[in-house]
Write a protein that holds these residues in place. Structure first.
Motif, PDB file in Angstrom:
ATOM      1  N   GLY A   4      30.992  22.417 -50.501  1.00 24.93           N
ATOM      2  CA  GLY A   4      30.508  23.367 -49.531  1.00 24.93           C
ATOM      3  C   GLY A   4      30.872  23.194 -48.352  1.00 24.93           C
ATOM      4  N   ASP A   5      29.921  23.747 -47.311  1.00 26.64           N
ATOM      5  CA  ASP A   5      30.100  23.626 -45.977  1.00 26.64           C
ATOM      6  C   ASP A   5      29.803  22.224 -45.330  1.00 26.64           C
ATOM      7  OD1 ASP A   5      30.335  25.042 -43.031  1.00 26.64           O
ATOM      8  OD2 ASP A   5      28.148  23.647 -43.198  1.00 26.64           O
ATOM      9  N   VAL A   6      30.632  21.442 -44.793  1.00 27.26           N
ATOM     10  CA  VAL A   6      30.756  20.412 -44.116  1.00 27.26           C
ATOM     11  C   VAL A   6      29.513  19.715 -43.448  1.00 27.26           C
ATOM     12  CG1 VAL A   6      31.887  18.494 -42.847  1.00 27.26           C
ATOM     13  CG2 VAL A   6      33.292  20.012 -44.331  1.00 27.26           C
ATOM     14  N   ASP A   7      29.228  20.769 -42.484  1.00 29.91           N
ATOM     15  CA  ASP A   7      28.043  20.407 -41.702  1.00 29.91           C
ATOM     16  C   ASP A   7      26.709  20.323 -42.461  1.00 29.91           C
ATOM     17  OD1 ASP A   7      29.011  19.712 -39.101  1.00 29.91           O
ATOM     18  OD2 ASP A   7      29.836  21.933 -38.909  1.00 29.91           O
ATOM     19  N   ALA A   8      26.595  21.452 -43.192  1.00 34.67           N
ATOM     20  CA  ALA A   8      25.424  21.445 -44.104  1.00 34.67           C
ATOM     21  C   ALA A   8      25.314  20.327 -44.996  1.00 34.67           C
ATOM     22  CB  ALA A   8      25.439  22.925 -44.851  1.00 34.67           C
ATOM     23  N   TRP A   9      26.443  19.851 -45.584  1.00 34.50           N
ATOM     24  CA  TRP A   9      26.549  18.867 -46.614  1.00 34.50           C
ATOM     25  C   TRP A   9      26.128  17.505 -45.755  1.00 34.50           C
ATOM     26  CZ3 TRP A   9      28.760  14.033 -47.126  1.00 34.50           C
ATOM     27  CH2 TRP A   9      28.881  13.363 -48.474  1.00 34.50           C
ATOM     28  N   LEU A  10      26.571  17.414 -44.589  1.00 31.93           N
ATOM     29  CA  LEU A  10      26.276  16.115 -43.734  1.00 31.93           C
ATOM     30  C   LEU A  10      24.931  16.054 -43.413  1.00 31.93           C
ATOM     31  CD1 LEU A  10      29.355  16.021 -41.710  1.00 31.93           C
ATOM     32  CD2 LEU A  10      28.763  14.328 -43.205  1.00 31.93           C
ATOM     33  N   ASP A  11      24.169  17.381 -43.118  1.00 27.86           N
ATOM     34  CA  ASP A  11      22.848  17.169 -42.864  1.00 27.86           C
ATOM     35  C   ASP A  11      21.945  17.121 -43.836  1.00 27.86           C
ATOM     36  OD1 ASP A  11      23.327  18.351 -40.165  1.00 27.86           O
ATOM     37  OD2 ASP A  11      23.166  20.534 -40.858  1.00 27.86           O
ATOM     38  N   GLN A  12      22.406  17.286 -45.122  1.00 26.90           N
ATOM     39  CA  GLN A  12      21.606  16.671 -46.286  1.00 26.90           C
ATOM     40  C   GLN A  12      21.654  15.331 -46.446  1.00 26.90           C
ATOM     41  OE1 GLN A  12      23.267  19.223 -49.666  1.00 26.90           O
ATOM     42  NE2 GLN A  12      22.319  21.137 -48.932  1.00 26.90           N
ATOM     43  N   LEU A  13      22.961  14.903 -46.071  1.00 29.03           N
ATOM     44  CA  LEU A  13      23.165  13.457 -46.505  1.00 29.03           C
ATOM     45  C   LEU A  13      22.259  12.590 -45.508  1.00 29.03           C
ATOM     46  CD1 LEU A  13      24.704  11.050 -47.692  1.00 29.03           C
ATOM     47  CD2 LEU A  13      26.497  11.249 -45.977  1.00 29.03           C
ATOM     48  N   ALA A  14      22.200  13.172 -44.257  1.00 23.58           N
ATOM     49  CA  ALA A  14      21.476  12.599 -43.172  1.00 23.58           C
ATOM     50  C   ALA A  14      19.957  12.462 -43.430  1.00 23.58           C
ATOM     51  CB  ALA A  14      21.448  13.084 -41.692  1.00 23.58           C
ATOM     52  N   ASP A  15      19.638  13.694 -44.048  1.00 20.17           N
ATOM     53  CA  ASP A  15      18.186  13.929 -44.568  1.00 20.17           C
ATOM     54  C   ASP A  15      17.637  12.707 -45.546  1.00 20.17           C
ATOM     55  OD1 ASP A  15      17.538  15.818 -42.487  1.00 20.17           O
ATOM     56  OD2 ASP A  15      18.014  17.396 -43.928  1.00 20.17           O
ATOM     57  N   SER A  16      18.698  12.719 -46.573  1.00 22.06           N
ATOM     58  CA  SER A  16      18.402  11.961 -47.736  1.00 22.06           C
ATOM     59  C   SER A  16      18.432  10.230 -47.253  1.00 22.06           C
ATOM     60  CB  SER A  16      19.468  11.886 -48.606  1.00 22.06           C
ATOM     61  OG  SER A  16      20.758  11.374 -48.303  1.00 22.06           O
ATOM     62  N   LEU A  17      19.100  10.066 -46.245  1.00 21.46           N
ATOM     63  CA  LEU A  17      19.087   8.546 -45.667  1.00 21.46           C
ATOM     64  C   LEU A  17      17.972   8.380 -44.708  1.00 21.46           C
ATOM     65  CD1 LEU A  17      22.909   8.426 -44.925  1.00 21.46           C
ATOM     66  CD2 LEU A  17      21.735   7.067 -46.573  1.00 21.46           C
ATOM     67  N   HIS A  18      17.247   9.230 -44.265  1.00 21.01           N
ATOM     68  CA  HIS A  18      16.248   8.776 -43.482  1.00 21.01           C
ATOM     69  C   HIS A  18      15.053   8.109 -43.917  1.00 21.01           C
ATOM     70  CE1 HIS A  18      16.524  10.979 -39.594  1.00 21.01           C
ATOM     71  NE2 HIS A  18      17.169  11.815 -40.046  1.00 21.01           N
ATOM     72  N   GLU A  19      14.812   8.574 -45.316  1.00 26.71           N
ATOM     73  CA  GLU A  19      13.969   7.610 -46.207  1.00 26.71           C
ATOM     74  C   GLU A  19      14.275   6.370 -46.606  1.00 26.71           C
ATOM     75  OE1 GLU A  19      11.140   8.225 -50.121  1.00 26.71           O
ATOM     76  OE2 GLU A  19      12.164   9.962 -49.370  1.00 26.71           O
ATOM     77  N   ARG A  20      15.547   6.097 -46.772  1.00 32.77           N
ATOM     78  CA  ARG A  20      16.153   5.218 -47.115  1.00 32.77           C
ATOM     79  C   ARG A  20      16.152   4.023 -46.113  1.00 32.77           C
ATOM     80  NH1 ARG A  20      18.618   4.598 -51.986  1.00 32.77           N
ATOM     81  NH2 ARG A  20      19.906   2.687 -51.184  1.00 32.77           N
ATOM     82  N   VAL A  21      16.471   4.356 -44.837  1.00 33.19           N
ATOM     83  CA  VAL A  21      16.613   3.294 -44.001  1.00 33.19           C
ATOM     84  C   VAL A  21      15.293   3.054 -43.075  1.00 33.19           C
ATOM     85  CG1 VAL A  21      18.965   4.183 -43.164  1.00 33.19           C
ATOM     86  CG2 VAL A  21      16.906   4.998 -42.036  1.00 33.19           C
ATOM     87  N   ALA A  22      14.080   3.851 -43.369  1.00 35.91           N
ATOM     88  CA  ALA A  22      12.931   3.446 -42.994  1.00 35.91           C
ATOM     89  C   ALA A  22      12.434   2.175 -43.355  1.00 35.91           C
ATOM     90  CB  ALA A  22      11.764   4.820 -43.392  1.00 35.91           C
TER      91      ALA A  22
END
Length: 245
Positions: A91-109
């Motif tokens: 889909g939209d590249v920026d939207a996909w990257l935003d979702q990826l960033a959100d999913s990584l926030h919890e992993r890197v905490a």
């Protein structure tokens, strides 16, 4: 009547098929070299620093397990990207990257500062996420990532279409954006022996204050475990922010 000359065709930078055909054999040899290298415990330079690794197209975290394990042995907190098989943005590249960033926030905490390392297509994710997280990214390292090229500079454009049922995005505006590095120390590791992507496409077209290109001797498939790549990645990550290796 003299016909007008045909327009000059842009040179094909795609690696020679002979290099592509030899990739499995060279990657296997590099795996044996890595086993010998494994006997030596790396210097403890990580100090618990968090590193997120992004796999290449059509692969998952298992491909980068040797690199991740090497970083762990050197004292880093090395994490897989957590998304399974990398089939490219949907889909939209920026939207996909935003979702990826959100999913990584919890992993890197709870890490306050992280480094991002991406192999091949995964390097695009590392660079683009660093533009979103420029206040908390220590380093970005790409390994065999053709950020300064297009699908025509690789021998795997067909694989992208097979996995996604569509052509790889090659809009001029997107290509120009991807070629610009994030505003953090950014290192591109490239190899002239790469049989999958054109090595010139893995280098910056002009000088950037915080970006560097470093040549390594490795096949594209073996970059996740080639000893020289392991050494380079560890050395770069051990540097303080803004310092050169």
């Amino acid at each position: 009547m003299t016909l007008p000359p045909k327009p000059a065709r842009a040179p094909n930078r795609r690696p020679a098929l002979s290099l592509l055909a030899s990739e499995p054999a060279r990657a296997t040899l590099e795996a044996w070299q890595a086993l010998l290298h494994w006997r030596h415990t790396p210097a403890q330079v990580g100090a618990g620093h968090t590193v997120v690794l992004f796999p290449g197209l059509g692969t998952d975290g298992l491909t980068l397990w040797p690199l991740r394990r090497h970083l762990e042995r050197a004292g880093f907190r090395a994490l897989d990207w957590g998304q399974g098989l990398n089939t490219g943005p949907r889909g939209d590249v920026d939207a996909w990257l935003d979702q990826l960033a959100d999913s990584l926030h919890e992993r890197v905490a709870p890490a306050r500062e992280v480094s991002l390392v991406g192999w091949s297509l995964g390097g695009f994710y590392a660079r683009e996420l660093a533009k979103r997280w420029h206040d908390r990214v220590h380093h970005v390292i790409t390994i065999g990532t053709p950020f300064n090229g297009s699908a025509d500079d690789t021998n795997v454009g067909w694989l992208f279409r097979l996995l996604n049922g569509r052509r790889a995005p090659d809009e001029a505006a997107l290509r120009e954006r991807l070629a610009e590095p994030p505003p953090v120390p950014t290192i591109s590791l490239y190899s002239r022996r790469d049989g999958v992507v054109a090595w010139k496409a893995c280098t910056h077209a002009r000088r950037w204050p915080l970006a560097r290109d470093i040549e390594v001797q490795a096949s594209h498939m073996g970059m996740g475990w080639a000893p020289e790549v392991l050494h380079r990645v560890t050395g770069v990550l051990a540097c303080r922010r803004g310092a050169a290796e």
